[in-house]
Design an enzyme around this catalytic site. Structure first.
Site, PDB file in Angstrom:
ATOM      1  CG  ASP A 169      -1.900  17.989 -21.589  1.00  0.00           C
ATOM      2  OD1 ASP A 169      -1.419  16.847 -21.580  1.00  0.00           O
ATOM      3  OD2 ASP A 169      -3.098  18.208 -21.857  1.00  0.00           O
ATOM      4  CE1 TYR A 187      -4.222   1.754   0.536  1.00  0.00           C
ATOM      5  CE2 TYR A 187      -2.698   3.354   1.499  1.00  0.00           C
ATOM      6  CZ  TYR A 187      -3.935   3.041   0.976  1.00  0.00           C
ATOM      7  OH  TYR A 187      -4.901   4.015   0.879  1.00  0.00           O
ATOM      8  CE  LYS A 238      -3.904  10.334 -24.626  1.00  0.00           C
ATOM      9  NZ  LYS A 238      -4.749  10.412 -23.427  1.00  0.00           N
ATOM     10  CB  ALA A 246      -0.816  13.252 -23.585  1.00  0.00           C
ATOM     11  CG  PHE A 282      -7.463  16.585 -24.546  1.00  0.00           C
ATOM     12  CD1 PHE A 282      -7.659  16.242 -25.875  1.00  0.00           C
ATOM     13  CD2 PHE A 282      -7.985  15.746 -23.571  1.00  0.00           C
ATOM     14  CE1 PHE A 282      -8.355  15.093 -26.226  1.00  0.00           C
ATOM     15  CE2 PHE A 282      -8.675  14.589 -23.917  1.00  0.00           C
ATOM     16  CZ  PHE A 282      -8.866  14.268 -25.240  1.00  0.00           C
ATOM     17  CG  ASP A 283     -12.054  16.306 -24.658  1.00  0.00           C
ATOM     18  OD1 ASP A 283     -10.924  15.892 -24.363  1.00  0.00           O
ATOM     19  OD2 ASP A 283     -12.981  15.552 -25.012  1.00  0.00           O
ATOM     20  CG  HIS A 327     -16.816  14.064 -27.581  1.00  0.00           C
ATOM     21  ND1 HIS A 327     -16.463  14.763 -26.460  1.00  0.00           N
ATOM     22  CD2 HIS A 327     -15.809  13.178 -27.780  1.00  0.00           C
ATOM     23  CE1 HIS A 327     -15.307  14.329 -26.018  1.00  0.00           C
ATOM     24  NE2 HIS A 327     -14.881  13.360 -26.796  1.00  0.00           N
TER      25      HIS A 327
HETATM   26  N1  F0G Z   1      -4.129  15.799 -22.447  1.00  0.00           N
HETATM   27  C1  F0G Z   1      -4.081  15.452 -23.741  1.00  0.00           C
HETATM   28  C2  F0G Z   1      -3.272  16.260 -24.703  1.00  0.00           C
HETATM   29  C3  F0G Z   1      -4.785  14.338 -24.186  1.00  0.00           C
HETATM   30  O1  F0G Z   1      -4.739  14.011 -25.475  1.00  0.00           O
HETATM   31  C4  F0G Z   1      -5.527  13.583 -23.238  1.00  0.00           C
HETATM   32  C5  F0G Z   1      -6.280  12.418 -23.649  1.00  0.00           C
HETATM   33  C6  F0G Z   1      -5.531  13.973 -21.898  1.00  0.00           C
HETATM   34  C7  F0G Z   1      -4.818  15.097 -21.536  1.00  0.00           C
HETATM   35  C8  F0G Z   1      -6.290  13.222 -20.847  1.00  0.00           C
HETATM   36  O2  F0G Z   1      -5.668  12.020 -20.541  1.00  0.00           O
HETATM   37  O3  F0G Z   1      -7.262  10.228 -21.258  1.00  0.00           O
HETATM   38  O4  F0G Z   1      -5.379   9.752 -19.706  1.00  0.00           O
HETATM   39  O5  F0G Z   1      -7.308  11.045 -18.944  1.00  0.00           O
HETATM   40  N2  F0G Z   1      -6.517  12.154 -24.834  1.00  0.00           N
HETATM   41  C9  F0G Z   1      -7.168  10.972 -25.340  1.00  0.00           C
HETATM   42  C10 F0G Z   1      -7.312  11.099 -26.825  1.00  0.00           C
HETATM   43  C11 F0G Z   1      -8.380  10.540 -24.629  1.00  0.00           C
HETATM   44  O6  F0G Z   1      -8.023  10.259 -27.389  1.00  0.00           O
HETATM   45  O7  F0G Z   1      -6.718  11.993 -27.434  1.00  0.00           O
HETATM   46  P1  F0G Z   1      -6.458  10.698 -20.100  1.00  0.00           P
END
Ligand code: F0G
Length: 458
Positions: free
Chosen positions: A214, A72, A257, A216, A124-125, A449
Site C-alpha cells: 500500500d 477513450y 498523496k 500512498a 488503513f481504514d 467516522h
Molecule cells: N492507503 C493509505 C495508507 C491511505 O492513507 C489512504 C488514504 C488510502 C490507502 C486510500 O486512498 O483516499 O485515495 O482512496 N488516506 C487518506 C488519509 C484518506 O487522509 O490518510 P484514497
C-alpha cells in the site's frame, strides 16, 4: 555563516483563507454534529484534515494538463504515465484507478474471498473496509513499539516478523496476500525500514504468500530510509524506491498523496495473472484499462508528480515542515507520536485528555476543541475511526487514540505551523477544564467516522 533552510519552491498562485469567530464555530460545529467531516471548508481556517488530494500542483504539472490526451482507449497520456510507473517501481503491469480505495476495490475483488485472513502493518481504514466487507479478516502485525507514543525509534511502522509468522503458520492456504503499508499511516506516518521490507517479503514468500505494497506515501518512506537507515545516505530517492519494490508482488497506490495530484490512483504488479484478473474488475468499476477512472490530463499531471516527488529536495522541504511543527509542540510539552512522521503529527489525545474515559472518545473531543479554539480542522485517528469489531460489535479500544495534524503538500507556510502549535497550546493549557467528551447519537455500520453524529457531554 551557513545559510538557513528554505523551501525548494516558490509560490505562483495564492488562495485566500477564511477566519471566523468562536461563536460562529460553536454554531457550525453543533450543526456538524461534532464531526469535522461535516463542516463546510469555508468554515475552516487551516485545514489539516488530510494530505490526500489537498496539495498544490507545480507549474510543470499544470502545463502537463494541457497536453492531456482524452482518447477513450490507448491515449498517449496513459503510456506516458505507465512508463513513469514502470521506471520508478520496476513493475510490469499498470492499471489506473480514480483513487487508492478504487485500486483496493479492483484488486481485492479479484484476490479476496470470504473467510480469508490478510495480515498487514495497520491496514488503513479503506483497506480494512475492503477486506471486512468481503467477510475476510484483517490482522494487524505492526511492531509493539508503535503503541508507545513516547518511544523514539527510527522505523516504528515496521512489521513484527514474529506476529506475521504466527498468522502465516496458523492460516496456511488461507492468506491470499499480505498488505505492507509504507509509510504506516495509522500508527503515525511512521516509516518501514528497507531491512524490514526485505525480511517481510522473504518471510511471506517462504510461506508462498505474495505481498501487496500500500504505497500512498512511498516517497516519504524512501526519504526516511535515506536519512535514517545505514547504507542509504548516498542513494537517490529513485534508487531507494526501486529497491523497496524489487521483490514485491504488487502495489495499490493512492496518488493523491505522494503522486502530488488532487485525484488519482493505480494498481501495478509483476504478476500477469493478477493483472488479467484485476482488469476484469477495472472495466465495470473504473473504466477502460487505459484510463481507469482518470482523465488523460490527470494521468499526465500524475506522471510529472511522481517524477517531482521522487526528488530529494521536494521531500526534504515537506518533511522539514512537519518536523518544524513537531519542534513547536516539543517547546510546549504537547505529547505526540514520536519521532515526527512523514505527513503529519499525531497528538496523543489519550494522554492530553487523560480525564476523559475512552468511551467518550478523547481524540474526537480534542479535535472538536482545536476547531473551536482556532478554526483548525484536524482528524481523529483513534477509537472512532477504529469502528466496531465486525463480530462482537463492540468498540475497538485496543489501539491508539490520536489527533492527526496532517500537512498538505506545498500549501501552508511555517507561519501557519506557528498558529497551529499556538492553538494547540491554548487547548493544552486548559485541558483540565475539559472534563467530558462526546457520545454517539448515530453511526454507520462501517467507516463510521465520516458520517457519525455526536453529542457533547457535560
Ligand atoms: N492507503 C493509505 C495508507 C491511505 O492513507 C489512504 C488514504 C488510502 C490507502 C486510500 O486512498 O483516499 O485515495 O482512496 N488516506 C487518506 C488519509 C484518506 O487522509 O490518510 P484514497
Amino acid at each position: 555563516m551557513e545559510l538557513p533552510f528554505a523551501e525548494s519552491w516558490k509560490i505562483k498562485m495564492v488562495e485566500p483563507m477564511h477566519k471566523s469567530t468562536r461563536e460562529e464555530r460553536e454554531q457550525w460545529l453543533k450543526e456538524a454534529h461534532y464531526n469535522v467531516f461535516q463542516l463546510k471548508s469555508e468554515q475552516v481556517y487551516i485545514d489539516l484534515l488530510t494530505d490526500s488530494g489537498t496539495g498544490a500542483m507545480s507549474d510543470r504539472q499544470w502545463s502537463a494538463l494541457m497536453l492531456g490526451d482524452e482518447s477513450y482507449a490507448g491515449a498517449t497520456s496513459f503510456y506516458k504515465f505507465e512508463s513513469v510507473v514502470k521506471r520508478i517501481f520496476g513493475m510490469k503491469y499498470v492499471i489506473p484507478t480514480h483513487q487508492g480505495r478504487a485500486a483496493e476495490n479492483v484488486l481485492f475483488s479479484y484476490l479476496v474471498k470470504e473467510g480469508n485472513i490478510i495480515p498487514g502493518n495497520a491496514h488503513f481504514d479503506t483497506t480494512k473496509g475492503h477486506i471486512e466487507s468481503r467477510k475476510a479478516t484483517a490482522i494487524d502485525v505492526t511492531v509493539d513499539e508503535a503503541k508507545d507514543t513516547q518511544l523514539e525509534v527510527p522505523f516504528k511502522g515496521n512489521v513484527c516478523l514474529k506476529k506475521l509468522e504466527k498468522v502465516l503458520t496458523e492460516n496456511k492456504g488461507n492468506v491470499p496476500f499480505m498488505v505492507l503499508t509504507i509509510t504506516n499511516n495509522t500508527v503515525g506516518g511512521q516509516p518501514v525500514s528497507m531491512r524490514n521490507i526485505k525480511d517481510t517479503v522473504a518471510l511471506c514468500h517462504k510461506y508462498g504468500v505474495p505481498v501487496v505494497m500500500d504505497s500512498a506515501r512511498f516517497a516519504e518512506n524512501a526519504y526516511f530510509i535515506k536519512t535514517r537507515e545505514e547504507g542509504y545516505a548516498d542513494k537517490s530517492i529513485k534508487e531507494i524506491s526501486l529497491e523497496m519494490y524489487k521483490d514485491v508482488d504488487g502495489m495499490t497506490m493512492s496518488a493523491k498523496k505522494d503522486g502530488l495530484v488532487n485525484m488519482g490512483g493505480f494498481i501495478a504488479t509483476n504478476n500477469k495473472e493478477w493483472f488479467e484478473g484485476a482488469k476484469l474488475f477495472c472495466i465495470p468499476f473504473e473504466g477502460y484499462i487505459t484510463y481507469g477512472g482518470m482523465n488523460g490530463r490527470d494521468l499526465n499531471a500524475l506522471a510529472v508528480g511522481l517524477e517531482e516527488n521522487t526528488e530529494f529536495d521536494m521531500l526534504h522541504t515537506r518533511i522539514h515542515q512537519v518536523a518544524y511543527l513537531a519542534g513547536k509542540l516539543d517547546e510546549y510539552g504537547i505529547p505526540y507520536q514520536r519521532p515526527a512522521g512523514g505527513h503529519a503529527i499525531f497528538v496523543d489525545a489519550d494522554t492530553v485528555l487523560d480525564c476523559i474515559p475512552k468511551e467518550e472518545f478523547p481524540a474526537q473531543t480534542l479535535t472538536c476543541e482545536l476547531y473551536l479554539e482556532a478554526g483548525i480542522r484536524a482528524c481523529e485517528i483513534g477509537y472512532m475511526l477504529a469502528d466496531r469489531d465486525p463480530v462482537t460489535r463492540e468498540n475497538r479500544f485496543g489501539g491508539l487514540d490520536l489527533v492527526r495534524l496532517c500537512i498538505p503538500r506545498r500549501v501552508y507556510t511555517d507561519n501557519h505551523m506557528n498558529v497551529i502549535a499556538a492553538a494547540l497550546k491554548n487547548v493544552y493549557d486548559r485541558r483540565k477544564e475539559i472534563k467530558r467528551g462526546v457520545a454517539i447519537e448515530w453511526e454507520a455500520p462501517l467507516m463510521r467516522h465520516f458520517t457519525v453524529k455526536l453529542k457533547r457531554l457535560g
